[in-house]
Write an enzyme that holds these catalytic residues in place. Structure first.
Site, PDB file in Angstrom:
ATOM      1  CB  SER A 109       9.844  -6.354  -1.953  1.00  0.00           C
ATOM      2  OG  SER A 109       9.823  -5.669  -2.179  1.00  0.00           O
ATOM      3  N   GLY A 135       4.655  -9.152   2.436  1.00  0.00           N
ATOM      4  CA  GLY A 135       5.700  -9.564   3.511  1.00  0.00           C
ATOM      5  C   GLY A 135       6.263  -7.676   3.923  1.00  0.00           C
ATOM      6  CG  ASN A 137       5.749   1.222  -0.202  1.00  0.00           C
ATOM      7  OD1 ASN A 137       6.823   1.183  -0.595  1.00  0.00           O
ATOM      8  ND2 ASN A 137       4.353   0.511   0.632  1.00  0.00           N
ATOM      9  CD  GLU A 182       1.846  -3.414  -3.095  1.00  0.00           C
ATOM     10  OE1 GLU A 182       2.796  -3.654  -3.182  1.00  0.00           O
ATOM     11  OE2 GLU A 182       1.793  -4.005  -1.685  1.00  0.00           O
ATOM     12  CE  LYS A 220       5.992  -4.623  -3.510  1.00  0.00           C
ATOM     13  NZ  LYS A 220       5.067  -4.961  -1.734  1.00  0.00           N
ATOM     14  CG  LEU A 221      10.970  -3.414 -10.338  1.00  0.00           C
ATOM     15  CD1 LEU A 221      10.345  -2.581 -11.651  1.00  0.00           C
ATOM     16  CD2 LEU A 221      11.704  -4.039  -9.923  1.00  0.00           C
ATOM     17  CE  LYS A 222       8.554  -1.836  -1.559  1.00  0.00           C
ATOM     18  NZ  LYS A 222       7.792  -1.651  -0.736  1.00  0.00           N
ATOM     19  CG  ASP A 260       4.465  -1.109  -2.471  1.00  0.00           C
ATOM     20  OD1 ASP A 260       4.116  -0.026  -2.775  1.00  0.00           O
ATOM     21  OD2 ASP A 260       5.279  -1.384  -2.022  1.00  0.00           O
ATOM     22  CG  ASP A 292       0.616  -2.801   1.473  1.00  0.00           C
ATOM     23  OD1 ASP A 292       0.018  -3.007   2.995  1.00  0.00           O
ATOM     24  OD2 ASP A 292       1.800  -3.229   1.474  1.00  0.00           O
ATOM     25  CE  LYS A 319       2.832  -5.364   3.297  1.00  0.00           C
ATOM     26  NZ  LYS A 319       3.874  -3.765   3.507  1.00  0.00           N
TER      27      LYS A 319
HETATM   28  O1  NPG Z   1       9.951  -9.352   0.968  1.00  0.00           O
HETATM   29  O2  NPG Z   1       9.171  -8.647   3.018  1.00  0.00           O
HETATM   30  C1  NPG Z   1       9.823  -8.246   2.184  1.00  0.00           C
HETATM   31  C2  NPG Z   1       9.446  -7.001   1.519  1.00  0.00           C
HETATM   32  C3  NPG Z   1       8.289  -6.481   1.326  1.00  0.00           C
HETATM   33  O3  NPG Z   1       8.517  -4.794  -0.090  1.00  0.00           O
HETATM   34  C4  NPG Z   1       8.436  -4.698   1.143  1.00  0.00           C
HETATM   35  N1  NPG Z   1       7.847  -4.698   1.739  1.00  0.00           N
HETATM   36  O4  NPG Z   1       6.139  -1.629   2.075  1.00  0.00           O
HETATM   37  O5  NPG Z   1       5.034  -3.852   1.286  1.00  0.00           O
HETATM   38  C5  NPG Z   1       6.320  -3.051   1.513  1.00  0.00           C
HETATM   39  C6  NPG Z   1       7.448  -3.223   2.197  1.00  0.00           C
HETATM   40  C7  NPG Z   1       7.736  -3.012   3.627  1.00  0.00           C
HETATM   41  C8  NPG Z   1       8.940  -3.419   4.419  1.00  0.00           C
HETATM   42  C9  NPG Z   1       6.800  -1.991   4.005  1.00  0.00           C
HETATM   43  C10 NPG Z   1       9.127  -3.312   5.864  1.00  0.00           C
HETATM   44  C11 NPG Z   1       7.165  -2.204   5.467  1.00  0.00           C
HETATM   45  C12 NPG Z   1       8.223  -2.269   6.324  1.00  0.00           C
END
Ligand code: NPG
Length: 370
Positions: free
Chosen positions: A135, A290, A190, A213, A161-163, A188, A238, A262
């Site tokens: 990610s 994750g 969020n 996502e 995966k690109l935020k 993603d 998610d 998760k």
């Molecule tokens: O590889 O653990 C990993 C990070 C994956 O992008 C990732 N997690 O929104 O899914 C999410 C994000 C996240 C990380 C969310 C930390 C909350 C806390």
């Protein structure tokens, strides 16, 4: 299984590089490790609540409070012989899934070890290695993003995966897709968009993405169903899915075609498996999300992701992607085929290094059975 003592450890782990999402930029990961002690050893679980209520309302402070006042006393109160029996003890409690999941995970590690099984086998997992991706946080420019992605591809990650967030989306995804026409790519958000952004989100259909996502609100299901009808790309939920009932509603409304599971968000491995099973019965693939876990949480994620309906690569990267010094051993490395091997030793399959733990511990507390 009789727990004689429990300990909570609040830790702060510096990330190898800052991680930026639509809800903020992180340089240090705080977490709570739950340790359940028996005469034959400790079981470990990781609470993934963050230091601020950004991804979720849970924080390390709320989790510490709920763990020490309710969950740890519940687990110490009397012996248990299964995870469902433990879940029954806190079924009266609302929310606080990340706190629940941490205790359940520690108990699962002990029960699996007691049965001389790996956690994966204990859960019914089948795979010996799990396809994974990485990610990638929001970067300043599309060029910087392409460079960062290049670095991860060179390390062998087969899925990226690109935020994204408004203004850091189309041009960024386009640049990566142009540079790497064949790479497995997903985004993603969020919860950074609203339905008013549908036109912009539709542009993402041009980039052959595996999924988009959580584009809309963190507790919405209905509006995602309206958006999904306008997109060719599958929506993956998610943040909106905290319970089996949420998953059922999302599937009934066709609000998504994929679900990210998760363990912390859904309150444990057992609820995670129930959502997995529901999706499997509906022909809907899931994948393992994750939350920048230490080796403790990542070992549990790998065990979960060995279940058969985890059909897309997980956000489970190698230890070196997150931390220079993890607290659990052995650390996880990427296999040449962009998989990570599922631990096979009885129980969680990793051992907490007490010295490494002490170096990152901000605060610990111990609780004893009456
Ligand atoms: O590889 O653990 C990993 C990070 C994956 O992008 C990732 N997690 O929104 O899914 C999410 C994000 C996240 C990380 C969310 C930390 C909350 C806390």
């Amino acid at each position: 299984m009789k727990i004689e003592q429990a300990a909570l450890h609040l830790i702060a782990m510096p990330l190898v590089s800052p991680f930026e999402t639509s809800f903020g930029r992180q340089t240090v990961r705080q977490a709570i490790l739950v340790e359940l002690r028996t005469p034959s050893g400790s079981g470990w679980g990781e609470c993934v609540a963050g230091d601020a209520p950004a991804y979720s309302y849970e924080t390390t402070d709320t989790a510490w409070s709920v763990l020490s006042q309710y969950l740890v006393p519940a687990v110490l109160a009397q012996p248990f012989d299964s995870l469902p029996a433990l879940h029954e003890r806190w079924a009266w409690m609302r929310g606080h899934n990340m706190a629940r999941a941490a205790v359940e995970q520690a108990a699962a590690a002990l029960l699996a070890a007691d049965a001389d099984q790996s956690l994966a086998t204990f859960l019914g997992g089948e795979r010996t290695s799990v396809p994974v991706g990485v990610s990638v946080g929001i970067q300043a420019t599309p060029e910087a993003l392409v460079d960062t992605v290049a670095g991860y591809l060179a390390q062998g990650y087969g899925r990226i995966k690109l935020k994204i967030k408004p203004g850091k989306d189309i041009a960024f995804v386009e640049a990566v897709r142009r540079a790497y026409p064949a790479v497995l790519l997903q985004v993603d958000a969020n919860s950074a968009y609203t339905l008013a952004d549908s036109e912009r989100l539709r542009q993402l259909d041009d980039f052959n993405l595996l999924l988009i996502e959580q584009p809309l609100d963190h507790d919405d299901i209905y509006e995602h169903s309206l958006l999904q009808r306008q997109l060719r790309t599958p929506i993956c939920l998610d943040e909106s899915i905290h319970t089996l009932l949420h998953a059922r509603a999302a599937l009934a409304l066709s609000a998504c075609r994929i679900i990210n599971i998760k363990v912390g968000r859904v309150g444990g491995l057992i609820p995670a498996r129930q959502i997995h099973d529901l999706c499997q019965a509906h022909g809907v693939p899931v994948w393992c999300g994750g939350m920048l876990e230490t080796g403790v949480g990542r070992a549990a994620n790998l065990a979960l992701a060995s279940l058969p309906n985890f059909r897309l690569p997980g956000d489970i990267s190698a230890s070196s992607r997150y931390y220079t010094a993890d607290i659990a051993e052995p650390t996880f490395s990427l296999n040449p085929d962009s998989t990570i091997s599922v631990p096979t030793a009885p129980g969680l399959g990793v051992i907490v290094n007490r010295e490494a733990l002490l170096r990152v511990t901000l605060h610990s507390a111990t609780f004893s059975a009456a």
